[in-house]
Scaffold this active site. Structure first.
Site, PDB file in Angstrom:
ATOM      1  N   CYS A  63       0.832  -1.201   0.000  1.00  0.00           N
ATOM      2  CA  CYS A  63       0.000   0.000   0.000  1.00  0.00           C
ATOM      3  C   CYS A  63       0.874   1.262   0.000  1.00  0.00           C
ATOM      4  O   CYS A  63       1.502   1.572  -0.996  1.00  0.00           O
ATOM      5  CB  CYS A  63      -0.980  -0.028   1.162  1.00  0.00           C
ATOM      6  SG  CYS A  63      -2.304   1.191   0.998  1.00  0.00           S
ATOM      7  N   HIS A  70      -3.542  -5.181   0.351  1.00  0.00           N
ATOM      8  CA  HIS A  70      -3.121  -5.599   1.690  1.00  0.00           C
ATOM      9  C   HIS A  70      -3.048  -7.125   1.800  1.00  0.00           C
ATOM     10  O   HIS A  70      -4.004  -7.761   2.264  1.00  0.00           O
ATOM     11  CB  HIS A  70      -4.072  -5.023   2.746  1.00  0.00           C
ATOM     12  CG  HIS A  70      -3.912  -3.562   2.953  1.00  0.00           C
ATOM     13  ND1 HIS A  70      -3.109  -3.033   3.944  1.00  0.00           N
ATOM     14  CD2 HIS A  70      -4.408  -2.512   2.258  1.00  0.00           C
ATOM     15  CE1 HIS A  70      -3.137  -1.704   3.859  1.00  0.00           C
ATOM     16  NE2 HIS A  70      -3.921  -1.360   2.855  1.00  0.00           N
ATOM     17  N   GLU A  86      -1.597  -8.891   3.894  1.00  0.00           N
ATOM     18  CA  GLU A  86      -1.511  -9.365   5.279  1.00  0.00           C
ATOM     19  C   GLU A  86      -2.882  -9.650   5.881  1.00  0.00           C
ATOM     20  O   GLU A  86      -2.979 -10.254   6.961  1.00  0.00           O
ATOM     21  CB  GLU A  86      -0.783  -8.333   6.152  1.00  0.00           C
ATOM     22  CG  GLU A  86      -1.601  -7.146   6.626  1.00  0.00           C
ATOM     23  CD  GLU A  86      -1.875  -6.098   5.572  1.00  0.00           C
ATOM     24  OE1 GLU A  86      -2.581  -5.115   5.867  1.00  0.00           O
ATOM     25  OE2 GLU A  86      -1.387  -6.253   4.423  1.00  0.00           O
TER      26      GLU A  86
END
Length: 259
Positions: free
Chosen positions: A112, A219, A221
């Site tokens: 990001c 993202h 994660e």
């Protein structure tokens, strides 16, 4: 015993109980440990840029995380005001870390804001999306809860033969992209790996560095167990931290695997 590489995870400025603090979301640390099979080392950004080179030399790779802050437009030569809060310390020290890592031949991965930082550090520019027609494609409403925010996503098209395509094995991906800034001018030496709606750049890689430099606008994660391409992101980060690189594409500088 197999060496567990050290991956530096850049922190963000936060307020904790009314006091300034440096913080990293647990999801990043968990992903580095579980999926990259590495040791995360938190790097505070409220320190002198002169420390960057020494810090990088102690690491096997660098991870630039996302954050709730924009990059100051002045960092890339724009006089426009930022459309979201900024983190000046991270802007200055993050730039120094990226340059030091590239110069030292250390892998750099971004998420990001990390993608935006890599582009700016290497000479590119950004544009703001909040007031554009793409605003609701790239971020959820401010009052959305966390699950809804990161479920808010879209499809991206992966460039054939790119680093992303080679380690993910995919031509299209469903991603959760939540950001207010996007690449305007791509820095020299970077290549587009994926694009989203209206051609917004969603993944990049370097074409002439000694070790991989790679970043995504989404993202990975958030829920890597449920998205094979996000799991592949962390797996590949672990591999490059152990100096096990993908063969370079024809447009990239050849990168040797360790003997």
């Amino acid at each position: 015993m197999q060496h567990r590489p050290l991956i530096g995870v850049i922190a963000c400025e936060r307020q904790v109980e009314g006091e300034p603090a440096q913080a990293v979301k647990h999801r990043y640390l968990e992903a580095v440990e579980r999926f990259a099979k590495a040791v995360p080392i938190i790097i505070p950004t409220n320190q002198s840029e002169d420390n960057a080179a020494e810090i990088v030399l102690r690491l096997d790779a660098l991870l630039l995380t996302g954050s709730g802050s924009n990059i100051e437009p002045s960092r890339y030569g724009s006089a426009k005001p930022a459309q979201a809060p900024t983190d000046r310390g991270r802007g200055l020290f993050g730039h120094a870390l990226i340059r030091a890592a590239v110069d030292a031949g250390k892998p750099v991965f971004g998420i990001c804001r990390g993608l935006q930082e890599i582009n700016v550090a290497l000479g590119g520019t950004l544009r703001d999306l909040r007031e554009s027609d793409l605003a609701q494609v790239h971020h959820a409403p401010a009052d959305a809860d966390l699950d809804d925010t990161f479920a808010h996503g879209h499809q991206v098209d992966v460039v054939a033969g790119s680093m992303l395509q080679r380690f993910s094995g995919s031509e299209t991906l469903a991603v959760n992209s939540v950001h207010y800034q996007a690449i305007d001018r791509l820095a020299e030496g970077l290549a587009v790996n994926a694009t989203g709606p209206e051609g917004v750049v969603e993944a990049i890689s370097a074409t002439g560095t000694a070790a991989p430099v790679f970043a995504v606008q989404w993202h990975p994660e958030w829920r890597p167990e449920g998205r094979p391409h996000d799991l592949a992101f962390w797996n590949y980060l672990g591999e490059v931290a152990r100096a096990d690189y993908l063969p370079a594409a024809q447009s990239e500088m050849p990168v040797r695997r360790p003997s």
